[in-house]
Design an enzyme around this catalytic site. Structure first.
Site, short mmCIF file in Angstrom:
data_model
loop_
_atom_site.label_atom_id
_atom_site.label_comp_id
_atom_site.label_asym_id
_atom_site.label_seq_id
_atom_site.Cartn_x
_atom_site.Cartn_y
_atom_site.Cartn_z
N HIS A 38 -20.00 -17.54 4.39
CA HIS A 38 -19.69 -16.26 4.75
C HIS A 38 -20.95 -15.33 4.58
CE1 HIS A 38 -16.19 -17.82 2.78
NE2 HIS A 38 -15.63 -16.88 3.27
N HIS A 286 -17.72 -11.69 8.65
CA HIS A 286 -17.16 -12.13 7.20
C HIS A 286 -17.44 -13.65 6.90
CE1 HIS A 286 -14.24 -12.44 3.76
NE2 HIS A 286 -14.00 -13.59 4.33
N GLU A 438 0.02 -8.89 -17.91
CA GLU A 438 -0.20 -10.26 -18.11
C GLU A 438 -1.36 -11.07 -17.56
OE1 GLU A 438 2.69 -9.12 -17.17
OE2 GLU A 438 3.79 -9.21 -18.88
N HIS A 499 14.66 -14.63 -17.75
CA HIS A 499 13.87 -14.82 -18.80
C HIS A 499 13.74 -16.48 -19.35
CE1 HIS A 499 13.66 -10.49 -18.55
NE2 HIS A 499 13.14 -10.61 -19.86
C1 LIG Z 1 -6.48 -14.06 -4.08
C2 LIG Z 1 -7.34 -14.34 -2.90
N1 LIG Z 1 -6.46 -14.17 -1.70
C3 LIG Z 1 -7.24 -14.41 -0.43
C4 LIG Z 1 -8.30 -14.80 -0.43
C5 LIG Z 1 -9.03 -15.36 0.83
N2 LIG Z 1 -9.93 -14.30 1.18
C6 LIG Z 1 -11.40 -14.46 1.11
S1 LIG Z 1 -12.46 -13.20 1.46
C7 LIG Z 1 -10.89 -12.29 1.97
C8 LIG Z 1 -11.50 -10.91 2.40
C9 LIG Z 1 -12.00 -10.15 1.58
O1 LIG Z 1 -12.53 -8.94 1.96
P1 LIG Z 1 -13.42 -8.24 1.29
O2 LIG Z 1 -13.45 -8.23 -0.33
O3 LIG Z 1 -13.29 -6.87 1.83
O4 LIG Z 1 -14.79 -8.91 1.70
P2 LIG Z 1 -15.81 -8.80 2.77
O5 LIG Z 1 -15.43 -9.31 3.95
O6 LIG Z 1 -16.16 -7.20 2.91
O7 LIG Z 1 -16.99 -9.37 2.11
C10 LIG Z 1 -9.79 -13.10 1.82
C11 LIG Z 1 -8.40 -12.53 2.11
C12 LIG Z 1 -9.08 -15.04 -1.79
N3 LIG Z 1 -10.34 -15.70 -1.79
N4 LIG Z 1 -8.54 -14.92 -2.83
#
Ligand SMILES: Cc1ncc(C[n+]2csc(CCOP(=O)(O)OP(=O)(O)O)c2C)c(N)n1
Ligand SMILES: [Mg+2]
Length: 694
Positions: A38, A286, A438, A499
């Protein structure tokens, strides 16, 4: 300062820019070489991360586990190259699991060249147990921000207990960088709400407001007013409109440090892929390499040599050494001197801090643990647990925890005189009130564990589902977090299938490194805690009954200390020569005992094996395991009020498992036991059938 390769000595501003562009280009090159990763967010956030580290944080790269260091959490863990770049450029040293400094870099340039490759100390996402200087594992979005709340609670608690006039032993802050993804996740909302309530002014989240996630613009799915939302949580909200403006970023961080009584959110407007002419501000920046031509153009826009790769120009390491290096070294040496005089003035407290930092337990930590007398009516697992927790919390000063609003049901409330509740105005309290949150609770207790406190979180076993992502991370991070889960089966009867856990034991047993323990009577609860408390690098789940379980007469049955081996022979066939094995955990142990007595009366040589923990048993020697479950005895019945999934490994292909294959139902426990076949007669019948006796 070395200035080779540069025409004239650089100004501070030029060195700032050179350092920032080094972070950017290392990130770009590493992703390009790995062909995955990234790049865009490191390119955008390099100035903010640079400012936090080099201008503000009190962190000594020579000793990344110095107890009073400021913490840095990269909650948007996909931007890991930010962290690998700064850990490398600051020369942060590696530390081993015994807390010894190894005299080698935590992240070398070679690791960065081998970003995301096997064995590299620059893996895809920040991993706590793998790379020194990583404060918590991140990658599942939202976990980092939520874990940071535990770090902030820990700092407040430590300061309350250990700081004395003239001795600010713990006064560190926690800086967290997060993105849109983190703030969309529910766990972040839980965590932010709790943080606002507690007024944790040592916690600063820096929100990368770049309007981009994977699918494109955040306008696709995320249009709320984040600033107003956090104001409503009770946060101090600041805005920095230009992610390249170091002075404003530094100013905002200064405002955070000066703000009392509230946590701070800094909303930072940034441009993902900053400097890349075609990918800037697009989702394409990204999560994929920029591509050769775009890399060239980007480097040109930074004024960087276009062909250079993994370049760390002269002066950059020195600039970090003069910034965070010098500030951190000075802060640590002052602290070390302060701690030496503190040790003289408050030797008991200093000794506690030493022990805590090594994850040791204080002498006498298990004194006065209860021993429960035989009692046919017995006591509930949760009740016994409550008594144990109250003893442990008095013996171990830094043992604390709480429930997600179920303290009275979980029996986790610390009721002894002076236990107190942790609140903004009483940060020394040992009862944490997580509210009905939780997921944030589990992440928060991980944050407490990362801060070397010994912490537990509690809820109904069914709602472990709501905490599971953080439980998984506790195992991945090798943290000794304790999860106290009560109402572990159908004991809450009338509440019904919503539950009643069914698949929870199986699914938690599937998490590598996590110890699950389902004690069969009150003394097994005590021994379960005795085992768990001695873990230093493993989390544990205690699954405890709601209803009373008979307390076995340990003069007639084997001692409960067998819990420490995961499974043990509770009652044996005459002569120790069984023809059938009855294996059980938790509330079904007594069923196995009753069946055993009936079988014995019929002349069938049965053995009862109490098996509270698969994981602990699996760690025993083959010899011990064979002595408990003799390979020659193929007639085996396992009984557990949970999914049958996985029990084949102990009963074998010719054994029988009495468990759940459906959801439960709403009814009094007695009728559920009948409906689902948790009665001694069924165990007896299964044993007879396996032996061909009917
Ligand atoms: C719980 C979770 N869901 C999905 C992902 C997959 N994922 C990685 S980065 C991302 C997008 C994140 O967007 P943002 O936080 O705005 O990051 P940016 O592209 O701006 O760096 C996703 C959906 C993940 N790492 N964790
Ligand atoms: Mg984003």
């Amino acid at each position: 300062m070395s200035t080779t390769n540069v025409a004239a000595p650089m100004t501070g501003a030029e060195l700032d820019q050179l350092s920032i562009n080094t972070i950017r280009t290392l990130s770009i090159d590493a992703v390009e070489r790995a062909k995955s990763g990234h790049p865009g967010t490191p390119m955008a956030l390099a100035p903010a991360v640079y400012t936090i580290w080099n201008r503000v944080m009190r962190f000594d790269p020579q000793d990344p586990i110095w107890p009073n260091r400021d913490r840095f959490v990269l909650s948007n863990g996909h931007a890991s190259m930010l962290l690998w770049s700064v850990l490398h450029l600051t020369g942060t040293c590696a530390v081993n699991p015994d807390y010894e400094r190894l005299g080698q870099p935590s992240v070398s340039l070679d690791d960065i060249r081998r970003f995301r490759q096997i064995g590299s100390k620059a893996p895809g996402h920040p991993e706590y147990h793998w790379v020194s200087g990583v404060e918590t594992t991140t990658g599942p979005l939202g976990q980092g921000v939520a874990t940071s709340v535990g770090m902030a609670i820990a700092q407040k608690w430590l300061a309350d207990r250990y700081n004395r006039p003239g001795f600010a032993i713990f006064d560190y802050d926690i800086y967290v960088v997060c993105g849109d993804g983190c703030l969309m996740e529910g766990v972040a909302s839980e965590a932010a709400s709790l943080t606002g309530h507690l007024g944790l002014d040592n916690l600063c989240w820096i929100y990368d407001n770049n309007h981009i996630t994977i699918e494109g613009q955040t306008s696709l799915a995320f249009t709320e007013d984040v600033a107003t939302r956090f104001l409503a949580y009770g946060w101090n909200v600041l805005r920095v409109g230009d992610a390249n403006d170091l002075e404003r970023i530094e100013h905002a961080l200064g405002v955070f440090r000066a703000t009392k009584g509230r946590p701070t959110l800094i909303i930072l407007d940034s441009h993902i892929g900053y400097g890349a002419p075609h990918k800037h501000d697009t989702a394409a920046a990204h999560g994929e390499p920029l591509g050769e031509e775009e890399v060239r153009l980007t480097k040109r826009s930074y004024g960087w040599p276009e062909e250079a790769q993994f370049l760390v120009p002269d002066g950059v390491r020195e600039h970090f050494a003069a910034g965070v290096g010098a500030r951190g070294a000075a802060a640590r040496s002052q602290w070390t001197a302060l701690f030496a005089s503190y040790r003289a003035a408050h030797p008991e407290f200093a000794a506690e801090i030493d022990q805590m930092q090594r994850r040791d337990l204080p002498a006498g930590w298990d004194r006065n643990l209860p021993v429960f007398p035989a009692d046919a009516k017995g006591i509930a697992g949760r009740e016994a647990s409550g008594k144990v927790l109250n003893v442990l919390a008095q013996n171990i000063p830094w043992f604390l925890g709480g429930s997600a609003d179920l303290g009275p049901s979980n029996k986790t409330t610390l009721t002894y005189e002076g236990a107190g509740s942790f609140q903004a105005g009483s940060p020394g309290g040992k009862n944490l009130h997580f509210g009905v949150r939780e997921h944030a609770m589990a992440a928060t207790v991980n944050g407490l564990s990362l801060s070397k406190l010994r912490a537990f979180g509690a809820t109904f076993f069914i709602f472990s589902d709501y905490a599971r992502p953080a439980i998984r991370l506790s195992a991945l991070m090798e943290l000794p977090t304790i999860f106290v889960f009560t109402h572990d089966a159908m004991g809450d009867g009338e509440d019904g299938p919503t539950h009643q856990p069914v698949e929870h034991l199986a699914s938690l047993r599937a998490i590598p490194g996590l110890v699950t323990l389902r004690p069969g009577d009150a003394n097994e609860v005590v021994e379960g805690y005795r085992y768990v408390m001695q873990l230093r690098h493993q989390p544990a789940v205690l699954a405890l009954s709601r209803q009373p379980l008979p307390t076995l007469d340990r003069r007639a049955f084997a001692p409960a200390a067998g819990v420490a081996r995961g499974a043990y022979v509770l009652a044996d066939a005459p002569g120790g020569n069984p023809e059938v094995l009855l294996i059980a955990s938790g509330s079904e142990l007594i069923l196995a005992v009753e069946a055993y007595e009936k079988l014995l009366a019929e002349g069938i040589r049965a053995r009862v094996v109490s098996m509270p923990s698969w994981e602990i048993f699996d760690q025993q020697t083959q010899e011990y395991r064979d002595s408990v479950l003799p390979p020659t005895v193929k007639a085996r019945v396992a009984v557990e009020q949970a999914s049958t999934f996985g029990w084949e490994r102990y009963v074998g292909s010719s054994g029988r498992v009495i468990g759940m294959t459906t959801f439960g139902a709403s009814a009094p426990l007695k009728s559920l036991q009948k409906k689902f076949g948790f009665e001694p007669e069924r165990v007896v019948t299964a044993a007879r059938q396996l032996l061909g006796r009917q």
